[in-house]
Design a protein around this motif. Structure first.
Motif, PDB file in Angstrom:
ATOM      1  N   GLY A   1      19.447-108.335 -59.955  1.00 12.91           N
ATOM      2  CA  GLY A   1      18.271-107.539 -59.608  1.00 12.91           C
ATOM      3  C   GLY A   1      18.246-106.222 -60.355  1.00 12.91           C
TER       4      GLY A   1
ATOM      5  N   ARG B   1       9.071-107.410 -59.483  1.00 11.16           N
ATOM      6  CA  ARG B   1       8.961-108.158 -58.228  1.00 11.16           C
ATOM      7  C   ARG B   1      10.151-109.094 -58.042  1.00 11.16           C
ATOM      8  NH1 ARG B   1       2.505-109.308 -59.098  1.00 11.16           N
ATOM      9  NH2 ARG B   1       1.751-107.364 -58.120  1.00 11.16           N
ATOM     10  N   ALA B   2      10.587-109.718 -59.169  1.00 16.25           N
ATOM     11  CA  ALA B   2      11.775-110.563 -59.092  1.00 16.25           C
ATOM     12  C   ALA B   2      13.017-109.723 -58.776  1.00 16.25           C
ATOM     13  CB  ALA B   2      11.956-111.311 -60.410  1.00 16.25           C
TER      14      ALA B   2
ATOM     15  N   LEU C   1      13.093-106.891 -57.054  1.00 23.84           N
ATOM     16  CA  LEU C   1      13.053-106.483 -55.651  1.00 23.84           C
ATOM     17  C   LEU C   1      13.465-107.630 -54.738  1.00 23.84           C
ATOM     18  CD1 LEU C   1      12.383-104.179 -53.718  1.00 23.84           C
ATOM     19  CD2 LEU C   1      10.015-104.995 -53.670  1.00 23.84           C
ATOM     20  N   GLU C   2      13.004-108.832 -55.063  1.00 24.80           N
ATOM     21  CA  GLU C   2      13.388-109.997 -54.259  1.00 24.80           C
ATOM     22  C   GLU C   2      14.894-110.218 -54.317  1.00 24.80           C
ATOM     23  OE1 GLU C   2      12.608-114.834 -54.042  1.00 24.80           O
ATOM     24  OE2 GLU C   2      11.448-113.609 -55.437  1.00 24.80           O
ATOM     25  N   ALA C   3      15.474-110.118 -55.515  1.00 25.31           N
ATOM     26  CA  ALA C   3      16.920-110.317 -55.665  1.00 25.31           C
ATOM     27  C   ALA C   3      17.698-109.255 -54.896  1.00 25.31           C
ATOM     28  CB  ALA C   3      17.293-110.292 -57.137  1.00 25.31           C
TER      29      ALA C   3
ATOM     30  N   CYS D   1      16.735-107.548 -52.278  1.00 25.94           N
ATOM     31  CA  CYS D   1      16.603-107.766 -50.832  1.00 25.94           C
ATOM     32  C   CYS D   1      17.498-108.914 -50.388  1.00 25.94           C
ATOM     33  CB  CYS D   1      15.148-108.037 -50.475  1.00 25.94           C
ATOM     34  SG  CYS D   1      14.085-106.572 -50.624  1.00 25.94           S
ATOM     35  N   ARG D   2      17.588-109.993 -51.190  1.00 27.71           N
ATOM     36  CA  ARG D   2      18.462-111.114 -50.839  1.00 27.71           C
ATOM     37  C   ARG D   2      19.915-110.674 -50.807  1.00 27.71           C
ATOM     38  NH1 ARG D   2      16.557-114.643 -55.023  1.00 27.71           N
ATOM     39  NH2 ARG D   2      18.750-115.137 -55.375  1.00 27.71           N
TER      40      ARG D   2
ATOM     41  N   ARG E   1      16.418-100.469 -53.455  1.00 28.06           N
ATOM     42  CA  ARG E   1      15.038-100.900 -53.198  1.00 28.06           C
ATOM     43  C   ARG E   1      14.048 -99.801 -53.580  1.00 28.06           C
ATOM     44  NH1 ARG E   1      14.459-101.372 -47.806  1.00 28.06           N
ATOM     45  NH2 ARG E   1      16.581-100.710 -47.277  1.00 28.06           N
TER      46      ARG E   1
END
Length: 843
Positions: free
Chosen positions: A597, A621-622, A624-626, A628-629, A637
């Motif tokens: 991320g 966006r990718a 941020l998703e990584a 958060c995971r 973040r």
């Protein structure tokens, strides 16, 4: 009553100590007293406390007749009509400097009827005894008022106080208790009793409270490093001198010590400020600056100032200022007719420690491990590591605060405990010489490094900037004594701390020391701070070192990301993309979703540089998703949300830029990243402006950003905030402020050949939009200047605004004049003069 037969006691003590084969320091450690206390008992210069005598006897193992004789030698012997003990003035009356207000207030209290038990408190060397002496001289001429003084500095037995007061007042002796004799003697007679040095006798405070209740005309003024804590007590806290009074005191005492130097004239004329000063003026300026520095470094304490001034017999103030790193060694030249506690700063502080309990002295020594003071949690962590409980800590800390050895100050929502510089110096020396130095220093280092880690993962609060000295000391201790504390997680946390606080140069140097100790991650983290400083050559050199020394994919990924970042800043996006893709390969080898991320987040900046904001948006966006995971904290973040807000602003999506900028600022503030939060606020402010919000709304966001900036050498962030805020100021009609902010920002932006120039170009060309209707010539020049300094294509969101400005300026000036004005701006010969035109109001 009279003092004990201290000569006999001293002889016995020396005999028994020598027979036991003990030195003074060894005996002091065994019985819990200071080495000085043992020395004074042997010399017979103090009245011993009963519990101190018993502690010494126990440490010596005395029993039977030896114990009886030893205790008997310490008992007071009766005496008839003991003479009053006079106060010892430190200087002649009428020579008090910088205390006129305090003296007047104290005189009013002493002669008024509202408070009749007044305690003057303050740290050692602040001038309590001196003020009491001057008070006595001030009150003495008043008719109908008697003044008596009593110096209690050599008295350590509270049970002697009432008898000594009775003797000082001339009450004689009788079968009546001392308080009864005093009440019968005074009746309603008006009298002010000054008791100097009461801190070792506070157990006798109820006697004073009883006296003022029994004697309606009596007022008692006490000097004590700690309050008495009895009813109806009025506490007057004496603070250090203000800077001007401190300088005046130094000048007066230095002139007396070495009149031929004419230092008073040099100090008074040192602030000439003349540009063509001659040699004499230059020397006067140096002297005045040195004296001001001396006063500041001794904490504006009168005693320390007088001791420093006495050194002028040997050293010019400029030389003295250069030797004040060790205050306790330099400030030792008091007059021989002063009490011992006033002959050196160290003696004054040690005199305070003599009346502190053993736990208080222990905690005082431990506080020497904190380089810049500490909050309670840090002190508590150290006490816990040393197997002391919370009650022990709070009792000892309260005692040190009460006696003014430790100050409690507001640390931005939490209380911090600090020691004045000279006091901290003594505490550090005692710790260095003590048996617990290693475990205490290790506990403090471990605490701060752990706090840095927890601040990064979100499990703990941010480490504030005022703990920077403690962080620095923790790293130095760990590298020298416990290198295992500085693991890769700690190195990452150290980097984040220095990035957040803006201490970029200091952090870079410390991380290089970490790297030189064999931890290659230090090279990479130091390089990341070098990029933020705009030193791209240094950043690339450190990145190459880190890449060469890296033995694992995670560190290789970080080194490649650093080198890619440097290439982006240089305007080499294709080289940067190749490096960042290599970093992504290494991150995927590690399999760390959070690391992937972070790399995707960094890759987005290259897409922006290449003019591909939609690719950047997808990558962010990718990212941020990584993150958060992976359970990333608010910092990670917040960084990605900030970048999303920047891309949205570039694309003209003002609604998303406002929303994401606000969320980013909130997360970054929670993580303690006030500087990046400030930039996020400016992103939100620009989006509000471009979205049609009122100028005042946008300016409010910019003002919040400016308020978030704090100490540090991160001038680039300050420049970005200045440039963006200048536009909002212009829109709001605050033209002079807009000009000044633009000037500050452009100077820093032009120092580097990096993305700061694009920020400057955006600001100049937006100013042109607001300026074109009242000064089309200046607007055309600003458009030209912006094009000259810009490194990459104009953001899509700004293109219409620039085109409209160009059209309006060309229409107002005509083609030839527009081209000439545009060319002058493009030459960028005098941008400061061009900025002046921003401040010119409409005709």
């Amino acid at each position: 009553m009279a003092p004990a037969r201290t000569g006999a006691l001293g002889e016995l003590l020396v005999r028994h100590r020598t027979a036991a084969g003990l030195g003074q320091r060894e005996l002091a450690e065994r019985c819990g007293l200071s080495e000085r206390a043992i020395r004074d008992l042997e010399r017979g210069v103090r009245t011993p406390r009963a519990h101190s005598v018993r502690a010494v006897a126990a440490a010596l193992g005395l029993a039977g007749d030896d114990l009886s004789a030893f205790l008997a030698a310490a008992r007071p012997v009766p005496a008839r009509d003991a003479p009053p003990v006079p106060a010892v003035p430190s200087t002649v009356p009428g020579d008090l400097i910088g205390r006129d207000r305090e003296l007047a207030a104290l005189a009013d209290l002493a002669t008024g009827a509202r408070y009749r038990l007044v305690t003057v408190t303050g740290p050692a060397g602040v001038g309590k005894s001196r003020l009491a002496t001057e008070l006595a001289a001030t009150l003495a001429p008043r008719t109908g008022l008697a003044v008596r003084t009593l110096d209690l500095s050599a008295v350590y037995e509270p049970e002697l106080v009432d008898e000594l007061i009775a003797g000082a007042l001339g009450c004689g002796t009788s079968a009546l208790p001392p308080v009864e004799r005093i009440a019968a003697h005074l009746r309603d007679r008006r009298l002010v009793l000054l008791l100097d040095r009461f801190e070792q006798l506070v157990a006798a405070a109820p006697v004073l409270a009883t006296l003022v209740r029994r004697c309606p005309g009596l007022t008692v003024v006490v000097t004590s490093q700690r309050p008495l804590r009895v009813r109806d007590e009025r506490v007057v806290s004496l603070r250090p001198l203000d800077p001007q009074a401190a300088i005046a005191l130094f000048a007066r005492r230095a002139a007396a010590a070495r009149p031929e130097l004419r230092l008073t004239d040099e100090i008074e004329t040192g602030d000439t400020g003349a540009g063509d000063a001659g040699a004499g003026d230059t020397r006067a300026g140096d002297t005045a600056e040195a004296v001001a520095g001396i006063c500041q470094r001794v904490g504006y304490l009168p005693l320390a100032i007088e001791l420093a001034a006495a050194r002028v017999r040997l050293l010019h103030p400029v030389e003295l200022a250069a030797r004040l790193d060790s205050r306790l060694q330099v400030l030792t030249d008091g007059a021989r007719d002063l009490p011992p506690r006033h002959r050196s700063l160290r003696a004054a502080i040690e005199a305070s420690l003599e009346v502190v309990t053993a736990p208080g002295r222990t905690l005082f020594r431990w506080l020497g491990a904190f380089a810049g003071g500490a909050a309670l949690d840090a002190v508590e962590a150290t006490a816990t590591a040393m197997e002391r409980d919370r009650e022990w800590l709070l009792d000892a800390l309260t005692e040190l605060v009460d006696i003014n050895l430790v100050r409690s100050v507001d640390g931005g929502g939490t209380t911090r405990y600090t020691l004045p510089d000279a006091v901290a110096e003594l505490a550090a020396r005692q710790l260095a010489d003590g048996p617990d130095r290693t475990p205490v220093m290790g506990a403090v280092a471990a605490h701060f490094l752990d706090r840095l880690r927890r601040a990064i993962d979100g499990s703990g609060p941010p480490v504030p900037d005022h703990d920077a000295a403690n962080v620095r000391a923790a790293i130095a201790w760990a590298l020298a004594h416990e290198p295992g504390l500085v693991d890769p997680g700690a190195i990452h946390a150290i980097h984040r701390f220095y990035e957040a606080t803006g201490r970029l140069a200091e952090g870079r140097d410390l991380l290089c020391r970490v790297a030189a100790a064999g931890m290659a991650a230090g090279w990479v983290r130091a390089g990341q701070l070098a990029v933020l400083r705009g030193d791209l050559d240094d950043a690339e050199d450190l990145g190459v070192r880190g890449l060469e020394a890296a033995t694992d994919p995670e560190l290789r990924s970080a080194a490649l990301s650093l080198l890619a970042h440097a290439a982006v800043e240089r305007g080499q996006p294709r080289l940067a993309r190749a490096r960042m893709r290599a970093a992504l390969v290494q991150a995927r080898r590690v399999g760390d979703v959070g690391l992937i991320g972070r790399v995707l987040n960094n890759l987005s900046s290259i897409s922006v540089e290449l003019g591909r904001p939609r690719d950047a948006q997808r990558q962010l966006r990718a990212a941020l998703e990584a993150k958060c995971r992976a359970g990333a904290g608010p910092l990670e973040r917040g960084r990605t949300l900030f970048n999303l807000a920047e891309v949205a602003l570039e694309m003209g999506d003002t609604a998303n830029a406002v929303d994401q900028g606000g969320k980013a600022a909130e997360l970054l503030l929670a993580a303690g990243y006030t500087r990046l939060a400030a930039v996020a606020e400016t992103t939100r402010g620009l989006a509000l402006m471009r979205g049609g919000a009122a100028p005042s709304t946008a300016l409010a966001a910019m003002d919040r950003a400016a308020a978030l900036l704090d100490a540090g050498d991160d001038r680039r962030t300050a420049a970005v905030v200045d440039l963006r805020r200048s536009v909002a100021l212009h829109a709001a009609g605050e033209l002079a402020a807009a000009r000044d902010a633009t000037r500050r920002g452009l100077r820093e932006a032009l120092r580097h050949d990096n993305r700061d120039r694009d920020e400057l170009a955006d600001a100049l060309q937006t100013h042109a939009w607001y300026l074109v209707r009242r000064d089309p010539d200046a607007a055309a020049a600003l458009i030209g200047a912006g094009r000259a300094v810009r490194r990459r294509p104009v953001p899509a969101a700004l293109t219409p605004l620039i085109d409209q400005t160009v059209a309006a300026a060309r229409s107002a000036l005509g083609g030839r004049r527009f081209t000439a004005a545009h060319g002058r701006g493009a030459d960028a010969v005098d941008l400061d003069a061009l900025c002046d035109r921003i401040a010119v109001p409409p005709a």
